[in-house]
Write a protein that holds these residues in place. Sequence first.
Motif, PDB file in Angstrom:
ATOM      1  N   ARG A 107       5.158   3.532   6.890  1.00  0.00           N
ATOM      2  CA  ARG A 107       3.707   3.362   6.951  1.00  0.00           C
ATOM      3  C   ARG A 107       3.104   4.263   8.007  1.00  0.00           C
ATOM      4  O   ARG A 107       3.682   4.471   9.057  1.00  0.00           O
ATOM      5  CB  ARG A 107       3.371   1.916   7.245  1.00  0.00           C
ATOM      6  CG  ARG A 107       3.656   0.989   6.082  1.00  0.00           C
ATOM      7  CD  ARG A 107       3.317  -0.439   6.391  1.00  0.00           C
ATOM      8  NE  ARG A 107       4.222  -1.014   7.390  1.00  0.00           N
ATOM      9  CZ  ARG A 107       4.229  -2.285   7.743  1.00  0.00           C
ATOM     10  NH1 ARG A 107       3.385  -3.118   7.171  1.00  0.00           N
ATOM     11  NH2 ARG A 107       5.076  -2.744   8.647  1.00  0.00           N
ATOM     12  N   ARG A 118       0.827  -1.208   0.000  1.00  0.00           N
ATOM     13  CA  ARG A 118       0.000   0.000   0.000  1.00  0.00           C
ATOM     14  C   ARG A 118       0.857   1.252   0.000  1.00  0.00           C
ATOM     15  O   ARG A 118       0.565   2.220  -0.712  1.00  0.00           O
ATOM     16  CB  ARG A 118      -0.933  -0.026   1.217  1.00  0.00           C
ATOM     17  CG  ARG A 118      -1.772   1.242   1.419  1.00  0.00           C
ATOM     18  CD  ARG A 118      -2.473   1.694   0.161  1.00  0.00           C
ATOM     19  NE  ARG A 118      -3.299   0.638  -0.424  1.00  0.00           N
ATOM     20  CZ  ARG A 118      -3.857   0.709  -1.621  1.00  0.00           C
ATOM     21  NH1 ARG A 118      -3.663   1.796  -2.368  1.00  0.00           N
ATOM     22  NH2 ARG A 118      -4.584  -0.282  -2.076  1.00  0.00           N
ATOM     23  N   ASP A 141       1.801   6.582  -6.946  1.00  0.00           N
ATOM     24  CA  ASP A 141       0.679   7.393  -7.435  1.00  0.00           C
ATOM     25  C   ASP A 141       0.962   8.884  -7.237  1.00  0.00           C
ATOM     26  O   ASP A 141       0.647   9.706  -8.105  1.00  0.00           O
ATOM     27  CB  ASP A 141      -0.615   7.017  -6.711  1.00  0.00           C
ATOM     28  CG  ASP A 141      -1.201   5.706  -7.225  1.00  0.00           C
ATOM     29  OD1 ASP A 141      -0.781   5.273  -8.315  1.00  0.00           O
ATOM     30  OD2 ASP A 141      -2.064   5.139  -6.528  1.00  0.00           O
ATOM     31  N   ARG A 142       1.547   9.236  -6.108  1.00  0.00           N
ATOM     32  CA  ARG A 142       1.887  10.644  -5.861  1.00  0.00           C
ATOM     33  C   ARG A 142       2.916  11.139  -6.870  1.00  0.00           C
ATOM     34  O   ARG A 142       2.832  12.270  -7.352  1.00  0.00           O
ATOM     35  CB  ARG A 142       2.405  10.807  -4.432  1.00  0.00           C
ATOM     36  CG  ARG A 142       1.330  10.687  -3.353  1.00  0.00           C
ATOM     37  CD  ARG A 142       1.941  10.562  -1.970  1.00  0.00           C
ATOM     38  NE  ARG A 142       2.740  11.733  -1.622  1.00  0.00           N
ATOM     39  CZ  ARG A 142       3.510  11.812  -0.536  1.00  0.00           C
ATOM     40  NH1 ARG A 142       3.584  10.770   0.292  1.00  0.00           N
ATOM     41  NH2 ARG A 142       4.195  12.908  -0.274  1.00  0.00           N
ATOM     42  N   ASP A 144       0.788   4.130  -2.947  1.00  0.00           N
ATOM     43  CA  ASP A 144       0.538   5.537  -2.636  1.00  0.00           C
ATOM     44  C   ASP A 144       1.701   6.424  -3.087  1.00  0.00           C
ATOM     45  O   ASP A 144       1.497   7.517  -3.637  1.00  0.00           O
ATOM     46  CB  ASP A 144       0.296   5.715  -1.134  1.00  0.00           C
ATOM     47  CG  ASP A 144      -1.007   5.098  -0.677  1.00  0.00           C
ATOM     48  OD1 ASP A 144      -1.861   4.806  -1.543  1.00  0.00           O
ATOM     49  OD2 ASP A 144      -1.167   4.881   0.542  1.00  0.00           O
ATOM     50  N   THR A 145       2.924   5.954  -2.837  1.00  0.00           N
ATOM     51  CA  THR A 145       4.104   6.733  -3.204  1.00  0.00           C
ATOM     52  C   THR A 145       4.211   6.901  -4.715  1.00  0.00           C
ATOM     53  O   THR A 145       4.435   8.015  -5.224  1.00  0.00           O
ATOM     54  CB  THR A 145       5.382   6.061  -2.674  1.00  0.00           C
ATOM     55  OG1 THR A 145       5.284   5.921  -1.254  1.00  0.00           O
ATOM     56  CG2 THR A 145       6.605   6.871  -3.029  1.00  0.00           C
ATOM     57  N   SER A 179      -0.183   3.211 -13.716  1.00  0.00           N
ATOM     58  CA  SER A 179      -0.628   2.825 -12.377  1.00  0.00           C
ATOM     59  C   SER A 179      -1.200   1.406 -12.367  1.00  0.00           C
ATOM     60  O   SER A 179      -0.928   0.612 -11.448  1.00  0.00           O
ATOM     61  CB  SER A 179      -1.686   3.822 -11.887  1.00  0.00           C
ATOM     62  OG  SER A 179      -2.111   3.502 -10.586  1.00  0.00           O
TER      63      SER A 179
END
Length: 290
Positions: free
Chosen positions: A290, A138, A145-146, A142-143, A192
């Motif tokens: 995390r 996860r 995607d940013r 997230d990283t 992605s």
Amino acid sequence: MQRPNRNIEIFSLSSLDLFASAMGAFVCISMMLFPYYLKTNQMLSKSADMESQIEDTKKQIDEAKRKETEALQADLLTRTIKQRKATEAELETLSRKAKAVQDKIEKSVQFVFLGLETQSDSFTLVLDMSGSMKDYKRLAFDTIDRIINSLKKHQKLSVIGFHIPGEKPILHYWPSKGKSASANLANKQDASKFIRKLSNDFKGATPTYNALQAALEMNNDAVVLLTDGMPTYPTGLTPSQIQQLITTANAGNKEIHTIGLGEYNAKPFFLDFLEGLAKSNKGHFTALSR
């Protein structure tokens, strides 16, 4: 024998004389007035001619005015068209200048992702797919995607996933080996999805050296390494030697940015490796947990 009526004769003669006198007077008067009648008719005729000439002249003036109006309108239309075209040309010139200034501004402004500053316009994301990355799936999503979402459409992107699920390192490429794609919305979404598919295959060891070698072969300005641990392959090379070999091979051509994922506080040697690799290659280091 009856006598003739003398009174009647006298009256008759007198009437004739009077008629003759009246006719004579009329003739005299007519002869006297005839020149005036003739002159009046000539004047009336001349007046009629002048009135006709006046009407003709008025028509000529009206026609001249109409032609003048048409000429003015045509001239005004021509000048208006010329002015519009000149304005359009000026607008086009200004638009080109504005775009050039905007492009210059965009290129001069540093791009920042995750606190990592760069002036590069093309990036190769190098993602660790070793077994330990399952614990940080996860965080990795997230990283990435940013990073991907912060890219602008004029910039370019490629992805390399790396691991050793068996005896040899395996590298996974997006959009394909040696290729990059513009960072438009559709390509961002596709990249992605590709990375999420890679997560289904998180297993094996960590051939960081092989992945970085492949990234240096890409025609991109910067490399971004995301990993949760030290290199484990080739077994004969230490992390310090890997750093030196990659730095030598890079020869300052590309920025190498490093991102440590997971419980990095418990891995000081891991942090030293990533930080040293970034500093030796004009890049920046950051760590995320995390």
